[in-house]
Design a protein around this motif. Structure first.
Motif, PDB file in Angstrom:
ATOM      1  N   SER A   4     -48.215  36.915 -43.298  1.00  0.00           N
ATOM      2  CA  SER A   4     -46.791  37.259 -43.383  1.00  0.00           C
ATOM      3  C   SER A   4     -45.951  36.281 -42.563  1.00  0.00           C
ATOM      4  O   SER A   4     -44.858  35.885 -42.988  1.00  0.00           O
ATOM      5  CB  SER A   4     -46.550  38.695 -42.916  1.00  0.00           C
ATOM      6  OG  SER A   4     -47.002  38.866 -41.583  1.00  0.00           O
ATOM      7  N   GLN A   5     -46.455  35.874 -41.418  1.00  0.00           N
ATOM      8  CA  GLN A   5     -45.723  34.911 -40.592  1.00  0.00           C
ATOM      9  C   GLN A   5     -45.681  33.541 -41.276  1.00  0.00           C
ATOM     10  O   GLN A   5     -44.652  32.860 -41.252  1.00  0.00           O
ATOM     11  CB  GLN A   5     -46.360  34.799 -39.215  1.00  0.00           C
ATOM     12  CG  GLN A   5     -45.552  33.958 -38.248  1.00  0.00           C
ATOM     13  CD  GLN A   5     -46.182  33.904 -36.875  1.00  0.00           C
ATOM     14  OE1 GLN A   5     -47.320  34.303 -36.677  1.00  0.00           O
ATOM     15  NE2 GLN A   5     -45.438  33.409 -35.916  1.00  0.00           N
ATOM     16  N   ALA A   8     -43.011  33.683 -43.960  1.00  0.00           N
ATOM     17  CA  ALA A   8     -41.666  33.610 -43.382  1.00  0.00           C
ATOM     18  C   ALA A   8     -41.346  32.184 -42.938  1.00  0.00           C
ATOM     19  O   ALA A   8     -40.249  31.679 -43.197  1.00  0.00           O
ATOM     20  CB  ALA A   8     -41.543  34.586 -42.207  1.00  0.00           C
ATOM     21  N   GLN A   9     -42.297  31.528 -42.294  1.00  0.00           N
ATOM     22  CA  GLN A   9     -42.079  30.146 -41.851  1.00  0.00           C
ATOM     23  C   GLN A   9     -41.894  29.223 -43.054  1.00  0.00           C
ATOM     24  O   GLN A   9     -41.086  28.297 -43.014  1.00  0.00           O
ATOM     25  CB  GLN A   9     -43.240  29.673 -40.975  1.00  0.00           C
ATOM     26  CG  GLN A   9     -43.328  30.371 -39.636  1.00  0.00           C
ATOM     27  CD  GLN A   9     -42.147  30.078 -38.735  1.00  0.00           C
ATOM     28  OE1 GLN A   9     -41.495  29.057 -38.834  1.00  0.00           O
ATOM     29  NE2 GLN A   9     -41.859  31.017 -37.837  1.00  0.00           N
ATOM     30  N   VAL A  24     -35.257  32.269 -37.352  1.00  0.00           N
ATOM     31  CA  VAL A  24     -36.371  33.167 -37.646  1.00  0.00           C
ATOM     32  C   VAL A  24     -36.549  34.083 -36.445  1.00  0.00           C
ATOM     33  O   VAL A  24     -36.607  33.616 -35.300  1.00  0.00           O
ATOM     34  CB  VAL A  24     -37.675  32.385 -37.921  1.00  0.00           C
ATOM     35  CG1 VAL A  24     -38.835  33.337 -38.168  1.00  0.00           C
ATOM     36  CG2 VAL A  24     -37.488  31.433 -39.090  1.00  0.00           C
ATOM     37  N   GLU A  25     -36.620  35.384 -36.687  1.00  0.00           N
ATOM     38  CA  GLU A  25     -36.811  36.355 -35.617  1.00  0.00           C
ATOM     39  C   GLU A  25     -37.958  37.292 -35.972  1.00  0.00           C
ATOM     40  O   GLU A  25     -38.042  37.775 -37.101  1.00  0.00           O
ATOM     41  CB  GLU A  25     -35.540  37.176 -35.384  1.00  0.00           C
ATOM     42  CG  GLU A  25     -34.395  36.377 -34.816  1.00  0.00           C
ATOM     43  CD  GLU A  25     -33.193  37.268 -34.497  1.00  0.00           C
ATOM     44  OE1 GLU A  25     -33.366  38.488 -34.317  1.00  0.00           O
ATOM     45  OE2 GLU A  25     -32.087  36.715 -34.441  1.00  0.00           O
ATOM     46  N   GLU A  26     -38.799  37.533 -34.982  1.00  0.00           N
ATOM     47  CA  GLU A  26     -39.915  38.472 -35.144  1.00  0.00           C
ATOM     48  C   GLU A  26     -39.458  39.868 -34.748  1.00  0.00           C
ATOM     49  O   GLU A  26     -38.832  40.058 -33.711  1.00  0.00           O
ATOM     50  CB  GLU A  26     -41.093  38.053 -34.258  1.00  0.00           C
ATOM     51  CG  GLU A  26     -41.700  36.722 -34.632  1.00  0.00           C
ATOM     52  CD  GLU A  26     -42.378  36.728 -35.987  1.00  0.00           C
ATOM     53  OE1 GLU A  26     -42.908  37.789 -36.397  1.00  0.00           O
ATOM     54  OE2 GLU A  26     -42.360  35.674 -36.635  1.00  0.00           O
ATOM     55  N   HIS A  27     -39.759  40.850 -35.584  1.00  0.00           N
ATOM     56  CA  HIS A  27     -39.491  42.252 -35.307  1.00  0.00           C
ATOM     57  C   HIS A  27     -40.822  42.994 -35.403  1.00  0.00           C
ATOM     58  O   HIS A  27     -41.833  42.413 -35.795  1.00  0.00           O
ATOM     59  CB  HIS A  27     -38.480  42.807 -36.316  1.00  0.00           C
ATOM     60  CG  HIS A  27     -37.182  42.063 -36.311  1.00  0.00           C
ATOM     61  ND1 HIS A  27     -36.154  42.353 -35.450  1.00  0.00           N
ATOM     62  CD2 HIS A  27     -36.754  41.011 -37.056  1.00  0.00           C
ATOM     63  CE1 HIS A  27     -35.147  41.521 -35.658  1.00  0.00           C
ATOM     64  NE2 HIS A  27     -35.492  40.693 -36.635  1.00  0.00           N
ATOM     65  N   TYR A  30     -41.390  43.467 -39.420  1.00  0.00           N
ATOM     66  CA  TYR A  30     -41.057  42.389 -40.343  1.00  0.00           C
ATOM     67  C   TYR A  30     -40.601  41.152 -39.570  1.00  0.00           C
ATOM     68  O   TYR A  30     -40.296  41.221 -38.385  1.00  0.00           O
ATOM     69  CB  TYR A  30     -39.960  42.823 -41.323  1.00  0.00           C
ATOM     70  CG  TYR A  30     -38.647  43.168 -40.662  1.00  0.00           C
ATOM     71  CD1 TYR A  30     -37.637  42.216 -40.552  1.00  0.00           C
ATOM     72  CD2 TYR A  30     -38.415  44.434 -40.138  1.00  0.00           C
ATOM     73  CE1 TYR A  30     -36.436  42.513 -39.930  1.00  0.00           C
ATOM     74  CE2 TYR A  30     -37.219  44.746 -39.525  1.00  0.00           C
ATOM     75  CZ  TYR A  30     -36.235  43.784 -39.417  1.00  0.00           C
ATOM     76  OH  TYR A  30     -35.057  44.081 -38.802  1.00  0.00           O
ATOM     77  N   THR A  31     -40.549  40.056 -40.280  1.00  0.00           N
ATOM     78  CA  THR A  31     -39.982  38.815 -39.757  1.00  0.00           C
ATOM     79  C   THR A  31     -38.724  38.536 -40.570  1.00  0.00           C
ATOM     80  O   THR A  31     -38.744  38.614 -41.793  1.00  0.00           O
ATOM     81  CB  THR A  31     -40.971  37.643 -39.915  1.00  0.00           C
ATOM     82  OG1 THR A  31     -42.184  37.977 -39.237  1.00  0.00           O
ATOM     83  CG2 THR A  31     -40.408  36.358 -39.338  1.00  0.00           C
ATOM     84  N   SER A  32     -37.618  38.247 -39.877  1.00  0.00           N
ATOM     85  CA  SER A  32     -36.369  37.980 -40.588  1.00  0.00           C
ATOM     86  C   SER A  32     -36.036  36.494 -40.538  1.00  0.00           C
ATOM     87  O   SER A  32     -36.342  35.806 -39.570  1.00  0.00           O
ATOM     88  CB  SER A  32     -35.217  38.795 -39.995  1.00  0.00           C
ATOM     89  OG  SER A  32     -34.944  38.380 -38.669  1.00  0.00           O
ATOM     90  N   LYS A  77     -44.509  42.597 -42.234  1.00  0.00           N
ATOM     91  CA  LYS A  77     -45.763  42.233 -41.566  1.00  0.00           C
ATOM     92  C   LYS A  77     -46.891  43.095 -42.104  1.00  0.00           C
ATOM     93  O   LYS A  77     -46.691  44.262 -42.454  1.00  0.00           O
ATOM     94  CB  LYS A  77     -45.644  42.416 -40.056  1.00  0.00           C
ATOM     95  CG  LYS A  77     -44.705  41.419 -39.428  1.00  0.00           C
ATOM     96  CD  LYS A  77     -44.674  41.584 -37.934  1.00  0.00           C
ATOM     97  CE  LYS A  77     -43.760  40.539 -37.325  1.00  0.00           C
ATOM     98  NZ  LYS A  77     -43.689  40.676 -35.868  1.00  0.00           N
TER      99      LYS A  77
END
Length: 92
Positions: A4-5, A8-9, A24-27, A30-32, A77
């Motif tokens: 998932s990361q 997003a990347q 890009v921010e990790e939560h 999820y990753t936004s 994620k």
């Protein structure tokens, strides 16, 4: 790197390649990915941008006269598998 990361990347990198500055921010779940969209983005670029964000689990566009246009995408994620999914208080 979790899948998932990496997704997003990859989305962020492709948006950057189209000329958009990304964040890009990790939560927890999820990753936004966010990108400011300039007013003068050509129609052909919009098609490419939409193809990229369509790979996310969710996406949208926030637009206001005060802050401009912000494109966002979210990649969920992966939840690790466990042997006991009954939750707290239900374990033996």
């Amino acid at each position: 790197m979790p899948a998932s990361q990496a997704r997003a990347q990859g989305i962020a990198a492709r948006l950057s390649a189209l000329g958009l500055a990304t964040r890009v921010e990790e939560h927890v779940r999820y990753t936004s990915i966010e990108a400011e969209v300039p007013e003068a983005l050509p129609a052909e670029s919009w098609r490419e941008v939409l193809e990229v964000v369509a790979e996310a689990d969710r996406f949208g566009l926030l637009a206001s006269s005060l802050t401009g246009r912000t494109l966002w995408a979210a990649v969920t994620k992966t939840v690790p598998a466990t042997g006991d999914v009954r939750g707290p208080g239900r374990q033996r």
